[in-house]
Design a protein around this motif. Structure first.
Motif, short mmCIF file in Angstrom:
data_model
loop_
_atom_site.label_atom_id
_atom_site.label_comp_id
_atom_site.label_asym_id
_atom_site.label_seq_id
_atom_site.Cartn_x
_atom_site.Cartn_y
_atom_site.Cartn_z
N UNK A 141 0.84 -1.19 0.00
CA UNK A 141 0.00 0.00 0.00
C UNK A 141 0.88 1.24 0.00
N UNK A 142 0.59 2.14 -0.90
CA UNK A 142 1.33 3.41 -0.97
C UNK A 142 0.71 4.41 -0.02
N UNK A 143 -0.63 4.47 -0.04
CA UNK A 143 -1.32 5.44 0.77
C UNK A 143 -2.72 5.67 0.23
N UNK A 193 -2.40 0.90 -4.22
CA UNK A 193 -1.44 -0.19 -4.02
C UNK A 193 -0.49 -0.22 -5.20
N UNK A 194 0.67 -0.83 -4.96
CA UNK A 194 1.61 -1.03 -6.05
C UNK A 194 2.22 -2.42 -5.94
N UNK A 195 2.71 -2.92 -7.09
CA UNK A 195 3.42 -4.20 -7.12
C UNK A 195 4.44 -4.15 -8.23
N UNK A 196 5.60 -4.78 -7.99
CA UNK A 196 6.63 -4.91 -9.02
C UNK A 196 6.52 -6.33 -9.56
N UNK A 197 6.28 -6.45 -10.85
CA UNK A 197 5.99 -7.76 -11.44
C UNK A 197 6.87 -7.99 -12.67
#
Length: 229
Positions: A85-87, A106-110
């Motif tokens: 979660x970024x914020x 939210x963010x994800x590195x994929x």
DNA sequence: GGTAACGATTGAGGCACGGC
DNA sequence: GCCGTGCCTCAATCGTTACC
């Protein structure tokens, strides 16, 4: 509305925000940090690019992260390995569909290749856009700013050597690790400083007897110490 | 044709220096 | 003192060239 203790909730006295989750998926495409955008099929901003998102459904989502995972499944037809979660952002001018909209981001590195995302509900097509040039896509809503937040958060982690080991192969050379970090950060790193900081944090361990052979001197292979403890 | 010498290249590591 | 920058050395391999 029936509450869990059997009582009935009185009608709310205050207007509630339009509550959504947004998911910024980041990846390296041709060695550039990119973000996955979907072209919207519906108004508002029909035909414009946006990060995948959707409304929080209290009948479907146990919590916010579950909502983000459901949105990723519905919009992209993928299950995400992890989310951070970024914020949250909120305001009266964010979304023309509601007088006041709240988004938890939210963010994800994929791995873009392995992800194999396909356009799902309400998306016409998907595209990877360079993170540093995402404004050229003229993203819908305030998603340009949300992407910038996601990129800043990822780069701050990499800067602190909170490395994305889930994104790395099981073993790698120091040169490969530095190249990956440089691609994520979008700038060159000093080899000496990078290796000294890695050594200080004791993040890696050499794989005994494992070398990467090539045209030149074989390089020592390493693995993440955190994955072996 | 076989072999040695040499330069180019890249990985790994060290050290001095300067800015903060 | 910490950190980044710049430069250096050493190791290993490949390709080219010269010599026998």
């Amino acid at each position: 509305m029936q509450l869990s203790d059997g009582t009935t909730q009185p009608p709310t006295l205050h207007p509630m925000p339009f509550t959504r989750v947004e998911v910024a998926l980041l990846s390296l495409v041709e060695n550039r940090l990119c973000v996955l955008l979907g072209k919207r099929q519906e108004a508002p901003y029909k035909g414009r690019w946006a990060i995948p998102g959707g409304v929080v459904r209290i009948d479907l989502d146990a919590d916010l992260e579950a909502a983000a995972r459901r949105v990723a499944r519905e919009r992209l037809n993928v299950s995400l390995p992890y989310l951070r979660q970024i914020g949250a952002v909120g305001g009266a001018a964010r979304d023309p569909r509601a007088p006041w909209a709240l988004s938890v981001v939210y963010r994800a590195l994929v791995d873009a290749q392995a992800l194999a995302a396909t356009p799902g509900k309400r998306l016409e097509t998907l595209g990877w856009w360079p993170a540093d040039a995402v404004q050229e896509a003229k993203p819908a809503f305030d998603h340009g700013a949300l992407v910038a937040q996601a990129v800043d958060a990822l780069r701050a982690e990499v800067d602190r050597l909170e490395l994305p080991f889930g994104f790395l192969p099981p073993t790698f050379t120091l040169g490969e690790l530095q190249a990956l970090c440089e691609a994520l950060l979008g700038r060159r790193l000093d080899k000496s400083s990078f290796r000294r900081r890695l050594a200080e944090r004791d993040l890696l361990e050499p794989v005994p007897g494992e070398m990467r052979t090539g045209a030149f001197r074989p390089a020592q292979l390493y693995r993440a110490r955190s994955l072996t403890n």
